[in-house]
Design a protein around this motif. Structure first.
Motif, PDB file in Angstrom:
ATOM      1  N   GLU A   1     -64.146  17.799 104.805  1.00  0.00           N
ATOM      2  CA  GLU A   1     -63.187  17.435 105.851  1.00  0.00           C
ATOM      3  C   GLU A   1     -63.728  16.285 106.693  1.00  0.00           C
ATOM      4  OE1 GLU A   1     -60.965  19.392 109.712  1.00  0.00           O
ATOM      5  OE2 GLU A   1     -61.608  20.723 108.095  1.00  0.00           O
TER       6      GLU A   1
ATOM      7  N   ARG B   1     -62.231  12.437 107.062  1.00  0.00           N
ATOM      8  CA  ARG B   1     -61.976  11.811 108.365  1.00  0.00           C
ATOM      9  C   ARG B   1     -62.769  10.512 108.539  1.00  0.00           C
ATOM     10  NH1 ARG B   1     -59.214  15.141 111.700  1.00  0.00           N
ATOM     11  NH2 ARG B   1     -59.299  17.371 111.301  1.00  0.00           N
TER      12      ARG B   1
ATOM     13  N   PRO C   1     -51.779  20.277 106.189  1.00  0.00           N
ATOM     14  CA  PRO C   1     -50.973  19.561 107.180  1.00  0.00           C
ATOM     15  C   PRO C   1     -51.651  19.447 108.553  1.00  0.00           C
ATOM     16  CG  PRO C   1     -50.071  21.742 106.809  1.00  0.00           C
ATOM     17  CD  PRO C   1     -51.201  21.560 105.828  1.00  0.00           C
ATOM     18  N   SER C   2     -52.681  20.244 108.791  1.00  0.00           N
ATOM     19  CA  SER C   2     -53.347  20.168 110.096  1.00  0.00           C
ATOM     20  C   SER C   2     -54.290  18.970 110.199  1.00  0.00           C
ATOM     21  CB  SER C   2     -54.104  21.467 110.396  1.00  0.00           C
ATOM     22  OG  SER C   2     -55.211  21.598 109.538  1.00  0.00           O
ATOM     23  N   LEU C   3     -54.620  18.347 109.059  1.00  0.00           N
ATOM     24  CA  LEU C   3     -55.446  17.135 109.101  1.00  0.00           C
ATOM     25  C   LEU C   3     -54.547  15.939 109.378  1.00  0.00           C
ATOM     26  CD1 LEU C   3     -57.866  17.522 106.048  1.00  0.00           C
ATOM     27  CD2 LEU C   3     -58.371  17.882 108.436  1.00  0.00           C
ATOM     28  N   THR C   4     -54.886  15.224 110.408  1.00  0.00           N
ATOM     29  CA  THR C   4     -54.058  14.077 110.793  1.00  0.00           C
ATOM     30  C   THR C   4     -54.606  12.793 110.175  1.00  0.00           C
ATOM     31  OG1 THR C   4     -55.331  13.874 112.817  1.00  0.00           O
ATOM     32  CG2 THR C   4     -53.291  15.142 112.945  1.00  0.00           C
ATOM     33  N   ILE C   5     -54.717  12.823 108.855  1.00  0.00           N
ATOM     34  CA  ILE C   5     -55.213  11.677 108.096  1.00  0.00           C
ATOM     35  C   ILE C   5     -54.109  11.290 107.121  1.00  0.00           C
ATOM     36  CG2 ILE C   5     -57.031  10.853 106.550  1.00  0.00           C
ATOM     37  CD1 ILE C   5     -58.634  13.389 107.508  1.00  0.00           C
ATOM     38  N   PRO C   6     -53.742  10.015 107.062  1.00  0.00           N
ATOM     39  CA  PRO C   6     -52.697   9.612 106.114  1.00  0.00           C
ATOM     40  C   PRO C   6     -53.039  10.015 104.676  1.00  0.00           C
ATOM     41  CG  PRO C   6     -53.251   7.798 107.587  1.00  0.00           C
ATOM     42  CD  PRO C   6     -54.243   8.894 107.850  1.00  0.00           C
ATOM     43  N   LYS C   7     -52.024  10.408 103.927  1.00  0.00           N
ATOM     44  CA  LYS C   7     -52.202  10.887 102.555  1.00  0.00           C
ATOM     45  C   LYS C   7     -52.965   9.886 101.696  1.00  0.00           C
ATOM     46  CE  LYS C   7     -49.693  12.417  98.515  1.00  0.00           C
ATOM     47  NZ  LYS C   7     -48.461  12.395  97.788  1.00  0.00           N
TER      48      LYS C   7
ATOM     49  N   ARG D   1     -56.627   9.970 102.554  1.00  0.00           N
ATOM     50  CA  ARG D   1     -57.237  11.205 102.036  1.00  0.00           C
ATOM     51  C   ARG D   1     -57.559  11.045 100.555  1.00  0.00           C
ATOM     52  NH1 ARG D   1     -54.204  16.554 104.405  1.00  0.00           N
ATOM     53  NH2 ARG D   1     -53.463  15.590 106.284  1.00  0.00           N
TER      54      ARG D   1
END
Length: 93
Positions: free
Chosen positions: A22, A26, A63-69, A72
């Motif tokens: 994770e 990030r 969905p809780s990760l605020t990183i663009p797909k 990622r």
């Protein structure tokens, strides 16, 4: 490691790997550091490459990760390639 790996030790290692991946997604932890941790978890804590692959897959969809797909996927790619290398090594070793 001469001692028996307990399920709690294995779970700890999986959580360690999850947090490391994770952090890598990030952009906070370098890929090489995470690869070393993955290798250590596999060698020392009875974690399977497929377990790590599943963790990466779950984090890519979390969905809780605020990183663009796209970001990622880009950051996960070298880790997934590393897992494939480890799986090939397991089969030939």
């Amino acid at each position: 490691m001469g001692s028996k790996i307990t399920s709690s030790m294995r779970n700890w290692a999986l959580n360690w790997i999850k947090g490391s991946i994770e952090s890598c997604l990030r952009g906070s932890t370098p890929v090489n550091i995470v690869k070393g941790r993955i290798k250590r978890a596999i060698e020392s804590y009875n974690v399977k490459p497929e377990d790590v692959e599943a963790v990466i897959s779950l984090l890519q969809r979390d969905p809780s990760l605020t990183i663009p797909k796209e970001l990622r996927e880009e950051r996960a790619r070298p880790l997934l390639e590393f897992i494939e290398e480890l799986k090939k090594g397991e089969k030939s070793g």
